[in-house]
Design a protein around this motif. Structure first.
Motif, mmCIF file in Angstrom:
data_model
loop_
_atom_site.group_PDB
_atom_site.id
_atom_site.type_symbol
_atom_site.label_atom_id
_atom_site.label_comp_id
_atom_site.label_asym_id
_atom_site.label_seq_id
_atom_site.Cartn_x
_atom_site.Cartn_y
_atom_site.Cartn_z
ATOM 1 N N LEU A 58 48.989 37.795 41.691
ATOM 2 C CA LEU A 58 48.475 36.675 42.481
ATOM 3 C C LEU A 58 47.203 37.078 43.235
ATOM 4 O O LEU A 58 46.236 36.307 43.311
ATOM 5 C CB LEU A 58 49.544 36.187 43.454
ATOM 6 C CG LEU A 58 50.752 35.472 42.835
ATOM 7 C CD1 LEU A 58 51.772 35.123 43.913
ATOM 8 C CD2 LEU A 58 50.310 34.222 42.096
ATOM 9 N N ALA A 59 47.202 38.289 43.785
ATOM 10 C CA ALA A 59 46.011 38.762 44.493
ATOM 11 C C ALA A 59 44.830 38.894 43.542
ATOM 12 O O ALA A 59 43.691 38.528 43.872
ATOM 13 C CB ALA A 59 46.305 40.100 45.168
ATOM 14 N N GLY A 101 44.897 49.231 44.557
ATOM 15 C CA GLY A 101 44.420 48.229 43.620
ATOM 16 C C GLY A 101 43.282 47.385 44.151
ATOM 17 O O GLY A 101 42.392 46.981 43.401
ATOM 18 N N PHE A 102 43.335 47.109 45.479
ATOM 19 C CA PHE A 102 42.383 46.155 46.053
ATOM 20 C C PHE A 102 41.571 46.764 47.192
ATOM 21 O O PHE A 102 41.130 46.059 48.091
ATOM 22 C CB PHE A 102 43.131 44.909 46.526
ATOM 23 C CG PHE A 102 43.849 44.194 45.418
ATOM 24 C CD1 PHE A 102 43.198 43.246 44.660
ATOM 25 C CD2 PHE A 102 45.169 44.511 45.112
ATOM 26 C CE1 PHE A 102 43.845 42.591 43.622
ATOM 27 C CE2 PHE A 102 45.829 43.865 44.068
ATOM 28 C CZ PHE A 102 45.169 42.909 43.323
ATOM 29 N N THR A 127 39.540 36.559 41.402
ATOM 30 C CA THR A 127 38.762 36.053 40.256
ATOM 31 C C THR A 127 38.794 34.536 40.137
ATOM 32 O O THR A 127 38.407 33.997 39.096
ATOM 33 C CB THR A 127 39.299 36.667 38.951
ATOM 34 O OG1 THR A 127 40.721 36.407 38.855
ATOM 35 C CG2 THR A 127 39.074 38.166 38.913
ATOM 36 N N LYS A 128 39.209 33.833 41.178
ATOM 37 C CA LYS A 128 39.419 32.385 41.047
ATOM 38 C C LYS A 128 38.137 31.625 40.717
ATOM 39 O O LYS A 128 38.188 30.531 40.156
ATOM 40 C CB LYS A 128 40.045 31.829 42.318
ATOM 41 C CG LYS A 128 39.097 31.637 43.493
ATOM 42 C CD LYS A 128 39.776 30.854 44.611
ATOM 43 C CE LYS A 128 38.763 30.443 45.683
ATOM 44 N NZ LYS A 128 39.373 29.579 46.697
ATOM 45 N N ASN A 156 46.025 48.526 38.399
ATOM 46 C CA ASN A 156 45.828 49.680 39.287
ATOM 47 C C ASN A 156 46.848 49.675 40.413
ATOM 48 O O ASN A 156 47.476 50.698 40.713
ATOM 49 C CB ASN A 156 44.419 49.634 39.888
ATOM 50 C CG ASN A 156 43.338 49.951 38.868
ATOM 51 O OD1 ASN A 156 43.601 50.578 37.846
ATOM 52 N ND2 ASN A 156 42.126 49.488 39.140
ATOM 53 N N GLY A 157 46.994 48.533 41.066
ATOM 54 C CA GLY A 157 47.952 48.437 42.165
ATOM 55 C C GLY A 157 49.366 48.707 41.715
ATOM 56 O O GLY A 157 50.123 49.438 42.384
#
Length: 549
Positions: free
Chosen positions: A3-4, A125-126, A9-10, A98-99
């Motif tokens: 979701l993140a 990841g982020f 990338t939305k 990655n996360g």
């Protein structure tokens, strides 16, 4: 995690083919070309040196951050929906994977509390640097094999088969992103040394098994990568030396305490502390650094935590480049990266990206302090997780900025081009693509690179003495077309221009020239080509001139 990644990338999902990264559209065009080129592997027509770009001399694929592994893995998606969709999916996939990979390593490998592992994995990841690199640097965010590589290194002394797995993973990461592999190797080597130095008694009993495992891993990786490495550094179109100046791509000392402009609490003012929007690698923020310092002081008896903090400091020091820059002001103060300057292979790594390798180490410190608070204390069970979360919230990623971009002409998407050029023939975009404007490379990408393109945005041996350079020196006809665009008027043509055109057509093996609607200076360009090659043909939404030598 998914979701993140979708949130980041939305901006693409309403129509990937019509959207571009607002902060780095040129690298996106390059990535899409490489993703499309990788589909040729499915028809047995893929090579590590190809004349499909910079025709006819070609490019060395491995010398160009070429997304070989990612492109081949996602080729079915590219064939079904096109390179722009794959590009958007790849950004999200890399961040989420990655996360997830680091979460599994922290939860199962380090046996940390799941909430602690989740916090650490999410930061890996982020992290601001990973979100920043998502602006067109897929080869830097495709780092999801690094957690299993780390697991193999930590368990190398236990079983010889771990060495076999490590060798396979190293080979896999080589094709996903070589620079990530280099950074991971540096970070893991420094961590092992720091861990051994802070552990009492020193684990000497593990050394024989470790040596055997490394030997097996080296043999496997060496056997698999011998030819690709030779091709990259000694093969056709290979280049020597780094093309990007380390002095420019260095982390600003003040950026470590700043918040990335791509983060929730970031502001545009911090952007001046980095070389560009894809290099906010060191923007950890002051709150996070304070929490890491406090966690290290609290857990100072734990060798792994101390080793992570020490190595993070070393990596961040290397990120400063040859000379320290503070507040966008370059000083004469020496920095540790000077020790690496000019060393083979290491010269290809941009200094600022060493800070990327520090993110997982800092994440482990954060996860460890949360784990300790949750499992070994009562009074701090709530306070510590809240403090860590409060330090991370300002770093939460914002969606990557996107803008509309011109669609690929129907001449290519609907197959009209086949009537003007054979498969693998050369089509010359008007004007020719280069590092300043490579958008015409998207035309070939839309056909899964079924035809060749002269010039382009790539790294090749066109600098002094065969050293690395961005692109190739344009041929006379290319220079003429670019002057036409710059002046927005058709030039007075000479016999020399016509002779140059015939030579360039022969050199490129050109089948036709194509001018798309909406091109800047389109009227002047059309008049110029009409005068050189005769009246153009109107086909779909482009003008086409068949090459006449």
């Amino acid at each position: 995690m998914v979701l993140a990644a979708a949130l980041v990338t939305k901006g693409f999902w309403a129509g990937p083919a019509g959207r571009a990264l607002a902060l780095n559209a040129n690298d996106q065009a390059l990535d899409e070309w490489f993703l499309a080129y990788a589909t040729r592997a499915y028809r047995g027509d893929f090579g590590l040196v190809t004349a499909a770009l910079n025709a006819p001399e070609g490019i060395n694929v491995l010398g160009n951050a070429s997304l070989v592994g990612l492109g081949v893995l996602l080729a079915p998606l590219t064939l079904a929906f096109g390179a722009p969709v794959t590009f958007a999916v790849a950004i999200a996939l890399n961040l989420a994977a990655n996360g997830a990979g680091w979460y599994l390593l922290f939860a199962r490998g380090a046996r940390l509390h799941r909430l602690a592992a989740l916090i650490g994995g999410a930061f890996c990841g982020f992290a601001p640097g990973m979100v920043s690199q998502s602006n067109g640097h897929l080869h830097m965010t495709a780092a999801w094999l690094v957690p299993p590589i780390a697991w193999c290194v930590f368990h190398l002394a236990e079983r010889t088969r771990n060495g076999l797995l490590l060798g396979l993973l190293i080979a896999g990461q080589f094709f996903l992103g070589e620079e990530v592999l280099l950074l991971a190797a540096v970070a893991l080597t420094l961590f092992c040394l720091a861990y051994a130095a802070t552990t009492r008694p020193v684990p000497r009993h593990a050394l024989p098994g470790l040596a055997r495992g490394l030997a097996v891993a080296g043999a496997v990786a060496g056997a698999l990568l011998a030819y690709p490495i030779w091709t990259q550094f000694r093969g056709p179109q290979s280049a020597h030396g780094g093309v990007f100046q380390p002095e420019f791509y260095s982390a600003d000392l003040r950026s470590f305490a700043a918040i990335s402009p791509l983060s929730l609490a970031g502001g545009d003012g911090a952007a001046r502390l980095a070389s560009g929007p894809a290099e906010y690698t060191a923007f950890f923020g002051a709150p996070l650094l304070i929490v890491v310092l406090g966690a290290t002081l609290w857990l100072w008896r734990r060798p792994a935590v101390v080793a992570c903090t020490v190595v993070s400091l070393v990596l961040c020091a290397l990120a400063l480049g040859p000379r320290i820059v503070a507040g966008h002001e370059r000083t004469d103060q020496w920095a540790p990266y000077s020790l690496l300057s000019g060393l083979p292979v290491l010269e290809w790594a941009l200094p600022t990206r060493f800070a990327l390798a520090a993110a997982p180490l800092l994440a482990f410190v954060l996860a460890s302090v949360v784990h300790t608070a949750l499992t070994q204390t009562e009074t701090l069970k709530l306070l510590v997780p809240v403090a860590v979360t409060a330090a991370l919230v300002p770093l939460a990623p914002m969606p990557l900025p996107t803008v509309e971009r011109a669609p690929v002409p129907r001449f290519f998407t609907e197959g009209y081009w086949r009537g003007f050029a054979p498969r693998d023939g050369t089509i010359v975009p008007v004007p020719l693509p280069d590092w300043r404007d490579p958008q015409a490379m998207r035309w070939a990408a839309a056909t899964d690179v079924a035809f060749a393109t002269p010039q382009g945005w790539f790294i090749g041996p066109y600098g002094d003495g065969g050293n690395s350079a961005v692109g190739v020196f344009p041929r006379p006809t290319s220079q003429l077309l670019h002057r036409t665009v710059a002046n927005d008027s058709a030039p007075i043509l000479t016999d020399r221009d016509r002779v140059d055109l015939r030579r360039d057509i022969a050199f490129w093996h050109a089948s036709c020239f194509v001018l798309a609607d909406g091109q800047k200076g389109a009227g002047a360009l059309k008049s110029t080509l009409d005068a050189l090659l005769g009246p153009g043909e109107r086909v779909a939404d482009v003008w086409v001139w068949r090459a006449r030598n």
